[in-house]
Design a protein around this motif. Sequence first.
Motif, PDB file in Angstrom:
ATOM      1  N   ILE A 133       0.771  -1.289   0.095  1.00 41.60           N
ATOM      2  CA  ILE A 133      -0.097  -0.050   0.060  1.00 41.60           C
ATOM      3  C   ILE A 133       1.148   1.152   0.046  1.00 41.60           C
ATOM      4  O   ILE A 133       0.660   1.971  -0.859  1.00 41.60           O
ATOM      5  CB  ILE A 133      -0.895   0.136   1.201  1.00 41.60           C
ATOM      6  N   TRP A 134       2.010   1.136   0.833  1.00 42.67           N
ATOM      7  CA  TRP A 134       2.764   2.393   0.983  1.00 42.67           C
ATOM      8  C   TRP A 134       3.558   2.730  -0.047  1.00 42.67           C
ATOM      9  O   TRP A 134       3.890   3.734  -0.872  1.00 42.67           O
ATOM     10  CB  TRP A 134       3.652   2.518   1.948  1.00 42.67           C
ATOM     11  N   HIS A 135       4.055   1.659  -0.941  1.00 37.85           N
ATOM     12  CA  HIS A 135       4.559   1.538  -2.518  1.00 37.85           C
ATOM     13  C   HIS A 135       3.527   2.182  -3.365  1.00 37.85           C
ATOM     14  O   HIS A 135       4.031   3.251  -4.125  1.00 37.85           O
ATOM     15  CB  HIS A 135       5.126   0.412  -3.000  1.00 37.85           C
ATOM     16  N   ASN A 136       2.348   1.927  -3.398  1.00 41.09           N
ATOM     17  CA  ASN A 136       1.193   2.376  -4.374  1.00 41.09           C
ATOM     18  C   ASN A 136       0.804   3.714  -4.054  1.00 41.09           C
ATOM     19  O   ASN A 136       0.093   4.021  -4.891  1.00 41.09           O
ATOM     20  CB  ASN A 136       0.002   1.466  -4.698  1.00 41.09           C
ATOM     21  N   LEU A 137       0.870   4.362  -2.794  1.00 37.84           N
ATOM     22  CA  LEU A 137       0.528   5.448  -2.446  1.00 37.84           C
ATOM     23  C   LEU A 137       1.692   6.670  -2.784  1.00 37.84           C
ATOM     24  O   LEU A 137       1.384   7.728  -2.548  1.00 37.84           O
ATOM     25  CB  LEU A 137       0.215   5.724  -0.972  1.00 37.84           C
ATOM     26  N   MET A 162      -4.169   6.382  -5.577  1.00 37.65           N
ATOM     27  CA  MET A 162      -3.566   5.183  -5.314  1.00 37.65           C
ATOM     28  C   MET A 162      -3.982   3.824  -6.314  1.00 37.65           C
ATOM     29  O   MET A 162      -3.703   3.133  -7.075  1.00 37.65           O
ATOM     30  CB  MET A 162      -3.598   4.611  -3.921  1.00 37.65           C
ATOM     31  N   ILE A 163      -5.582   4.088  -6.463  1.00 38.58           N
ATOM     32  CA  ILE A 163      -6.283   3.115  -7.296  1.00 38.58           C
ATOM     33  C   ILE A 163      -5.619   3.333  -8.619  1.00 38.58           C
ATOM     34  O   ILE A 163      -5.993   2.476  -9.392  1.00 38.58           O
ATOM     35  CB  ILE A 163      -7.911   3.123  -6.874  1.00 38.58           C
ATOM     36  N   TYR A 164      -5.611   4.542  -9.068  1.00 38.74           N
ATOM     37  CA  TYR A 164      -5.482   4.815 -10.275  1.00 38.74           C
ATOM     38  C   TYR A 164      -4.156   4.191 -10.988  1.00 38.74           C
ATOM     39  O   TYR A 164      -4.022   3.841 -11.944  1.00 38.74           O
ATOM     40  CB  TYR A 164      -5.343   6.481 -10.549  1.00 38.74           C
ATOM     41  N   ARG A 165      -2.972   4.330  -9.853  1.00 31.91           N
ATOM     42  CA  ARG A 165      -1.729   3.813 -10.328  1.00 31.91           C
ATOM     43  C   ARG A 165      -2.011   2.396 -10.233  1.00 31.91           C
ATOM     44  O   ARG A 165      -1.380   1.775 -11.437  1.00 31.91           O
ATOM     45  CB  ARG A 165      -0.975   4.369  -8.936  1.00 31.91           C
ATOM     46  N   ILE A 166      -2.547   1.668  -9.449  1.00 26.86           N
ATOM     47  CA  ILE A 166      -2.492  -0.032  -9.547  1.00 26.86           C
ATOM     48  C   ILE A 166      -3.619   0.006 -10.839  1.00 26.86           C
ATOM     49  O   ILE A 166      -2.854  -1.308 -11.378  1.00 26.86           O
ATOM     50  CB  ILE A 166      -3.517  -0.311  -8.246  1.00 26.86           C
ATOM     51  N   ARG A 167      -4.276   0.460 -11.210  1.00 29.77           N
ATOM     52  CA  ARG A 167      -5.363   0.083 -12.199  1.00 29.77           C
ATOM     53  C   ARG A 167      -4.504   0.514 -13.524  1.00 29.77           C
ATOM     54  O   ARG A 167      -4.598  -0.493 -14.628  1.00 29.77           O
ATOM     55  CB  ARG A 167      -6.460   1.073 -12.344  1.00 29.77           C
ATOM     56  N   THR A 168      -3.841   1.332 -13.724  1.00 31.73           N
ATOM     57  CA  THR A 168      -2.730   1.593 -14.603  1.00 31.73           C
ATOM     58  C   THR A 168      -1.861   0.525 -15.024  1.00 31.73           C
ATOM     59  O   THR A 168      -1.697  -0.012 -16.027  1.00 31.73           O
ATOM     60  CB  THR A 168      -2.192   2.880 -14.843  1.00 31.73           C
ATOM     61  N   GLU A 225      -2.917  -5.996 -20.900  1.00 31.10           N
ATOM     62  CA  GLU A 225      -2.781  -5.612 -22.141  1.00 31.10           C
ATOM     63  C   GLU A 225      -1.674  -6.440 -23.024  1.00 31.10           C
ATOM     64  O   GLU A 225      -1.617  -6.668 -24.194  1.00 31.10           O
ATOM     65  CB  GLU A 225      -2.618  -4.109 -22.288  1.00 31.10           C
ATOM     66  N   ASN A 226      -0.628  -6.675 -22.169  1.00 28.72           N
ATOM     67  CA  ASN A 226       0.640  -7.384 -22.880  1.00 28.72           C
ATOM     68  C   ASN A 226       0.734  -8.710 -22.882  1.00 28.72           C
ATOM     69  O   ASN A 226       1.444  -9.640 -22.916  1.00 28.72           O
ATOM     70  CB  ASN A 226       1.865  -6.780 -22.191  1.00 28.72           C
ATOM     71  N   ARG A 262     -12.432  -8.754 -11.256  1.00 31.40           N
ATOM     72  CA  ARG A 262     -11.276  -8.731 -10.476  1.00 31.40           C
ATOM     73  C   ARG A 262     -10.464  -7.240 -10.418  1.00 31.40           C
ATOM     74  O   ARG A 262     -10.254  -6.802  -9.791  1.00 31.40           O
ATOM     75  CB  ARG A 262      -9.963  -9.512 -11.022  1.00 31.40           C
ATOM     76  N   LEU A 263     -10.649  -6.529 -11.730  1.00 37.19           N
ATOM     77  CA  LEU A 263      -9.993  -5.064 -11.696  1.00 37.19           C
ATOM     78  C   LEU A 263     -10.863  -4.162 -10.940  1.00 37.19           C
ATOM     79  O   LEU A 263     -10.638  -3.082 -10.454  1.00 37.19           O
ATOM     80  CB  LEU A 263      -9.880  -4.774 -13.156  1.00 37.19           C
ATOM     81  N   THR A 264     -12.140  -4.455 -10.988  1.00 41.84           N
ATOM     82  CA  THR A 264     -13.233  -3.431 -10.184  1.00 41.84           C
ATOM     83  C   THR A 264     -13.385  -3.957  -8.804  1.00 41.84           C
ATOM     84  O   THR A 264     -13.046  -3.133  -8.049  1.00 41.84           O
ATOM     85  CB  THR A 264     -14.371  -3.160 -11.108  1.00 41.84           C
ATOM     86  N   GLY A 265     -13.721  -4.877  -8.597  1.00 38.64           N
ATOM     87  CA  GLY A 265     -14.095  -5.424  -7.252  1.00 38.64           C
ATOM     88  C   GLY A 265     -13.127  -5.432  -6.278  1.00 38.64           C
ATOM     89  O   GLY A 265     -13.272  -4.754  -5.191  1.00 38.64           O
TER      90      GLY A 265
END
Length: 141
Positions: free
Chosen positions: A7-11, A95-101, A108-109, A126-129
């Motif tokens: 969480i700290w990394h993704n914040l 944070m969620i924007y970063r994780i979703r991207t 995509e790959n 899985r991506l939304t819930g």
Amino acid sequence: MFQLQWIWHNLKGYRKFYVTALVLTIVCNALYLTTPYFSKELVDKFLSSKDALFNLEHERKLFWLLLAGMVGFTLVRTICQYTCNMTYELSSQGMIYRIRTHLFRRIENQDMEFYDRNRTGDLMTRLTGDLDMVRHAVAFV
């Protein structure tokens, strides 16, 4: 412990907002203690005391000061709570924007076999819930 590091990394980029929100949470909870204090003083001095009428007549300034303090601290607490909630939301959405991207780039790959094995609806769920649960945990919603 690993979850907190994740969480700290993704914040990243929103850590200051998140720490500010945590501090505001402590301040808001401390401000919740002010209203009972002012209420106690008002009741003890101007309602239930033997000298309540005398106090109300001769210490009117104290009465209004206590009343203004109670209303003022309640207003400050409300503003603090609103700021706290908005700051939590800002940091959790970032944070969620970063994780979703990151996850979208990973999906995509993938090769075609990946999409043959996994249904699109399952991937979207899985991506939304799951990410929504992470956001709620971070934002204390």
